[in-house]
Design an enzyme around this catalytic site. Structure first.
Site, PDB file in Angstrom:
ATOM      1  N   TYR A  13       0.827  -1.216   0.000  1.00  0.00           N
ATOM      2  CA  TYR A  13       0.000   0.000   0.000  1.00  0.00           C
ATOM      3  C   TYR A  13       0.866   1.275   0.000  1.00  0.00           C
ATOM      4  O   TYR A  13       0.816   2.075  -0.943  1.00  0.00           O
ATOM      5  CB  TYR A  13      -0.929  -0.060   1.221  1.00  0.00           C
ATOM      6  CG  TYR A  13      -1.707   1.197   1.491  1.00  0.00           C
ATOM      7  CD1 TYR A  13      -2.371   1.885   0.468  1.00  0.00           C
ATOM      8  CD2 TYR A  13      -1.816   1.698   2.791  1.00  0.00           C
ATOM      9  CE1 TYR A  13      -3.104   3.033   0.734  1.00  0.00           C
ATOM     10  CE2 TYR A  13      -2.550   2.839   3.069  1.00  0.00           C
ATOM     11  CZ  TYR A  13      -3.184   3.505   2.032  1.00  0.00           C
ATOM     12  OH  TYR A  13      -3.899   4.642   2.302  1.00  0.00           O
ATOM     13  N   ILE A  14       1.679   1.465   1.007  1.00  0.00           N
ATOM     14  CA  ILE A  14       2.447   2.713   1.091  1.00  0.00           C
ATOM     15  C   ILE A  14       3.586   2.690   0.068  1.00  0.00           C
ATOM     16  O   ILE A  14       3.890   3.691  -0.577  1.00  0.00           O
ATOM     17  CB  ILE A  14       2.985   2.939   2.523  1.00  0.00           C
ATOM     18  CG1 ILE A  14       1.830   2.876   3.538  1.00  0.00           C
ATOM     19  CG2 ILE A  14       3.696   4.286   2.631  1.00  0.00           C
ATOM     20  CD1 ILE A  14       2.270   2.821   4.999  1.00  0.00           C
ATOM     21  N   ASN A  37       1.613  -9.891   0.821  1.00  0.00           N
ATOM     22  CA  ASN A  37       0.411  -9.093   1.119  1.00  0.00           C
ATOM     23  C   ASN A  37       0.161  -8.075   0.007  1.00  0.00           C
ATOM     24  O   ASN A  37      -0.294  -6.970   0.270  1.00  0.00           O
ATOM     25  CB  ASN A  37       0.585  -8.379   2.473  1.00  0.00           C
ATOM     26  CG  ASN A  37      -0.736  -7.840   2.997  1.00  0.00           C
ATOM     27  OD1 ASN A  37      -1.784  -8.498   2.869  1.00  0.00           O
ATOM     28  ND2 ASN A  37      -0.720  -6.644   3.560  1.00  0.00           N
ATOM     29  N   ASP A  60      12.481 -12.334  -1.136  1.00  0.00           N
ATOM     30  CA  ASP A  60      12.288 -12.086   0.285  1.00  0.00           C
ATOM     31  C   ASP A  60      13.501 -11.353   0.869  1.00  0.00           C
ATOM     32  O   ASP A  60      14.649 -11.661   0.512  1.00  0.00           O
ATOM     33  CB  ASP A  60      12.123 -13.444   0.981  1.00  0.00           C
ATOM     34  CG  ASP A  60      11.476 -13.300   2.330  1.00  0.00           C
ATOM     35  OD1 ASP A  60      10.327 -13.749   2.493  1.00  0.00           O
ATOM     36  OD2 ASP A  60      12.117 -12.724   3.247  1.00  0.00           O
ATOM     37  N   SER A 126       6.448   3.301  13.109  1.00  0.00           N
ATOM     38  CA  SER A 126       5.014   3.497  13.329  1.00  0.00           C
ATOM     39  C   SER A 126       4.776   4.264  14.614  1.00  0.00           C
ATOM     40  O   SER A 126       5.552   4.150  15.574  1.00  0.00           O
ATOM     41  CB  SER A 126       4.357   2.114  13.433  1.00  0.00           C
ATOM     42  OG  SER A 126       3.055   2.207  13.953  1.00  0.00           O
ATOM     43  N   ALA A 127       3.679   4.996  14.649  1.00  0.00           N
ATOM     44  CA  ALA A 127       3.275   5.689  15.873  1.00  0.00           C
ATOM     45  C   ALA A 127       2.959   4.694  16.987  1.00  0.00           C
ATOM     46  O   ALA A 127       2.855   5.083  18.150  1.00  0.00           O
ATOM     47  CB  ALA A 127       2.062   6.565  15.597  1.00  0.00           C
ATOM     48  N   THR A 128       2.819   3.426  16.630  1.00  0.00           N
ATOM     49  CA  THR A 128       2.563   2.411  17.644  1.00  0.00           C
ATOM     50  C   THR A 128       3.716   2.352  18.662  1.00  0.00           C
ATOM     51  O   THR A 128       3.516   1.909  19.795  1.00  0.00           O
ATOM     52  CB  THR A 128       2.316   1.024  16.990  1.00  0.00           C
ATOM     53  OG1 THR A 128       1.788   0.136  17.958  1.00  0.00           O
ATOM     54  CG2 THR A 128       3.586   0.430  16.394  1.00  0.00           C
ATOM     55  N   TYR A 150       3.855  -6.987  17.045  1.00  0.00           N
ATOM     56  CA  TYR A 150       4.069  -6.111  15.885  1.00  0.00           C
ATOM     57  C   TYR A 150       4.783  -4.829  16.320  1.00  0.00           C
ATOM     58  O   TYR A 150       5.822  -4.450  15.760  1.00  0.00           O
ATOM     59  CB  TYR A 150       2.736  -5.761  15.192  1.00  0.00           C
ATOM     60  CG  TYR A 150       2.906  -4.620  14.214  1.00  0.00           C
ATOM     61  CD1 TYR A 150       3.591  -4.803  13.018  1.00  0.00           C
ATOM     62  CD2 TYR A 150       2.424  -3.338  14.509  1.00  0.00           C
ATOM     63  CE1 TYR A 150       3.802  -3.746  12.141  1.00  0.00           C
ATOM     64  CE2 TYR A 150       2.619  -2.276  13.635  1.00  0.00           C
ATOM     65  CZ  TYR A 150       3.311  -2.488  12.453  1.00  0.00           C
ATOM     66  OH  TYR A 150       3.520  -1.433  11.596  1.00  0.00           O
ATOM     67  N   LYS A 154       8.769  -3.264  15.626  1.00  0.00           N
ATOM     68  CA  LYS A 154       9.171  -1.928  15.144  1.00  0.00           C
ATOM     69  C   LYS A 154      10.173  -1.293  16.118  1.00  0.00           C
ATOM     70  O   LYS A 154      11.170  -0.683  15.699  1.00  0.00           O
ATOM     71  CB  LYS A 154       7.946  -1.025  14.987  1.00  0.00           C
ATOM     72  CG  LYS A 154       7.016  -1.427  13.861  1.00  0.00           C
ATOM     73  CD  LYS A 154       7.669  -1.242  12.496  1.00  0.00           C
ATOM     74  CE  LYS A 154       6.808  -1.752  11.360  1.00  0.00           C
ATOM     75  NZ  LYS A 154       7.503  -1.847  10.080  1.00  0.00           N
ATOM     76  N   ASN A 180      -1.704   7.403  10.912  1.00  0.00           N
ATOM     77  CA  ASN A 180      -2.639   6.462  10.265  1.00  0.00           C
ATOM     78  C   ASN A 180      -2.803   6.761   8.773  1.00  0.00           C
ATOM     79  O   ASN A 180      -3.593   7.617   8.389  1.00  0.00           O
ATOM     80  CB  ASN A 180      -4.002   6.522  10.964  1.00  0.00           C
ATOM     81  CG  ASN A 180      -3.963   5.924  12.367  1.00  0.00           C
ATOM     82  OD1 ASN A 180      -3.196   6.378  13.211  1.00  0.00           O
ATOM     83  ND2 ASN A 180      -4.761   4.906  12.614  1.00  0.00           N
ATOM     84  N   PRO A 294      -9.459  -4.504  22.343  1.00  0.00           N
ATOM     85  CA  PRO A 294      -8.357  -4.559  23.317  1.00  0.00           C
ATOM     86  C   PRO A 294      -7.080  -3.939  22.740  1.00  0.00           C
ATOM     87  O   PRO A 294      -6.745  -4.164  21.573  1.00  0.00           O
ATOM     88  CB  PRO A 294      -8.159  -6.065  23.553  1.00  0.00           C
ATOM     89  CG  PRO A 294      -9.430  -6.699  23.125  1.00  0.00           C
ATOM     90  CD  PRO A 294     -10.024  -5.828  22.062  1.00  0.00           C
TER      91      PRO A 294
END
Ligand code: NAD
Ligand code: WQD
Length: 338
Positions: A13-14, A37, A60, A126-128, A150, A154, A180, A294
């Protein structure tokens, strides 16, 4: 001679949107993707949009001999490293797969880069990594933490890249912490194409709008936000893609390793997003308020100041464009690339 950028995960996607910005900026693009994916069709459409050729290799990032042959047969200036698995729930169920793919894959990639003397890297973080932030907006100096494999992958990668830079200061590394990403290229030819039921809000809403899903489940209506639903910093994927081109320019300044938030600084709730999408598609979309998911935080949005001052980058596209472009892609490709 224009510079060649190796884009791992470039069919995703990105990555696919970033390929367009790279081609527009005059770079040559070499995509490495195992299509776990994504679809090779995305790269075909990137070429159609840009009117330029993209070299694509199926493979890969854990395949060291393949990486060695890629680096020895191409004059690679920098690597933009998108390749990774990204589903939070799946990472809880299959942690080893996530650590192998994301963390080991990055080690194998950096090892090959080091052997080849290619030391310019833009990494998809990621902001995660901010976990549940103590206050808002979030700047890059906030403490980091992870609540799932995940997110931990990161964080581990950010840390291992820090160690790599300490060991060899010739490395230049931009850690881009995306908030996001949503929306699609305005042509409607490429966009987000989740393999299963979407985990993320925008593709789920888009699939409700196109009739693939009955209604949106809004995860929680009792958060301490303006309407009780979760607030996030949604950023148009074309703006995000642009941030990568800016980061490549920044690498040339020999600046070492640095994290940058890529967000707009504006927070919208789930219901704000739903209403904006209804406007874009001209339909009323069914939803039901269900339990909180959650691990979700109430609110998360960026302080994008560092990227503005150091990368000369800021988001330009607003919520209307995010929804209009996501809808154009979904309406024209109801089953994605299939
Ligand atoms: P995506 O799944 O669409 O793209 C990732 C691409 O990497 C896919 O094309 C996939 O086939 C490929 N890939 C995965 N493992 C690979 C491997 N071992 N070798 C080669 N190719 C491999 O995801 P995306 O949304 O484009 O995300 C790109 C990156 O940005 C990921 O690292 C993701 O964790 C990160 N990120 C995404 C978001 C988001 O919400 N989309 C937010 C923050 C960070
Ligand atoms: C946004 C809001 C949900 C789906 C995730 C990852 C994060 C990053 C981006 C990669 C939240 C609500 C969602 C639905 C809903 N990815 N929602 N119904 O959770 O902010 O971030 O993707 O790095 O790591 O955790 O994004 O799009 O899943 O959710 O109500 O069907 O929409 O509760 O408030 P999130 P999201």
């Amino acid at each position: 001679m224009s510079k060649t950028i190796l884009v791992t995960g470039g069919a995703g996607y990105i990555g696919s949107h970033t390929c367009i910005k790279l081609l527009d900026a005059g770079f040559q693009v070499l995509v490495l993707d195992n299509y776990s994916n994504s679809s090779p069709e995305a790269t075909r459409r990137v070429q159609q949009i840009a009117g330029k050729t993209v070299a694509a290799i199926r493979g890969d990032i854990n395949d060291a001999p393949l990486l060695d042959s890629i680096f020895s047969s191409n004059d690679i200036h920098a690597v933009i490293h998108f390749a990774g698995l990204k589903a939070v729930g799946e990472s809880v169920a299959q942690p080893l797969r996530y650590y192998h793919n994301n963390v080991s894959g990055t080690v194998v990639l950096c090892d090959a880069m080091q052997r080849a003397g290619v030391k310019n890297l833009v990494f998809s973080s990621s902001a995660t990594v901010y976990g549940d932030p103590a206050s808002l907006p979030i700047n890059e100096a906030f403490p980091t933490s992870a609540t799932n494999p995940y997110g931990r992958s990161k964080l581990m990668i950010e840390e291992l890249l820090g160690d790599l830079h300490v060991s060899d200061p010739d490395w230049n590394i931009a850690l881009l912490r995306y908030f996001n990403p949503v929306g699609a290229h305005p042509s409607g030819l490429i966009g987000e194409d989740p393999a299963d039921i979407p985990n993320n809000l925008m593709p789920y809403i888009a699939q409700v709008a196109v009739g693939r899903r009955e209604r949106l489940n809004v995860f929680g209506g009792d958060y301490p936000t303006h309407d009780g639903t979760g607030v996030r910093d949604y950023i148009h994927v074309m703006d995000l893609a642009d941030g990568h081109v800016r980061a490549l320019e920044w690498l040339n300044s020999q600046a070492g390793i640095r994290a940058f938030n890529l967000g707009t600084g504006i927070g919208y709730s789930v219901l704000d997003m739903l209403k904006a999408f209804e406007k874009a598609c001209g339909k009323t979309l069914d939803y039901v308020i269900s339990d909180r998911r959650p691990g979700d935080v109430a609110s998360c949005y960026a302080d994008p100041q560092r990227a503005a001052s150091e990368l000369d980058w800021s988001a330009r596209l607003g919520l209307e464009a995010m929804c209009a472009d996501a809808w154009r892609w979904q309406e024209r490709n109801p089953q994605g690339y299939k």
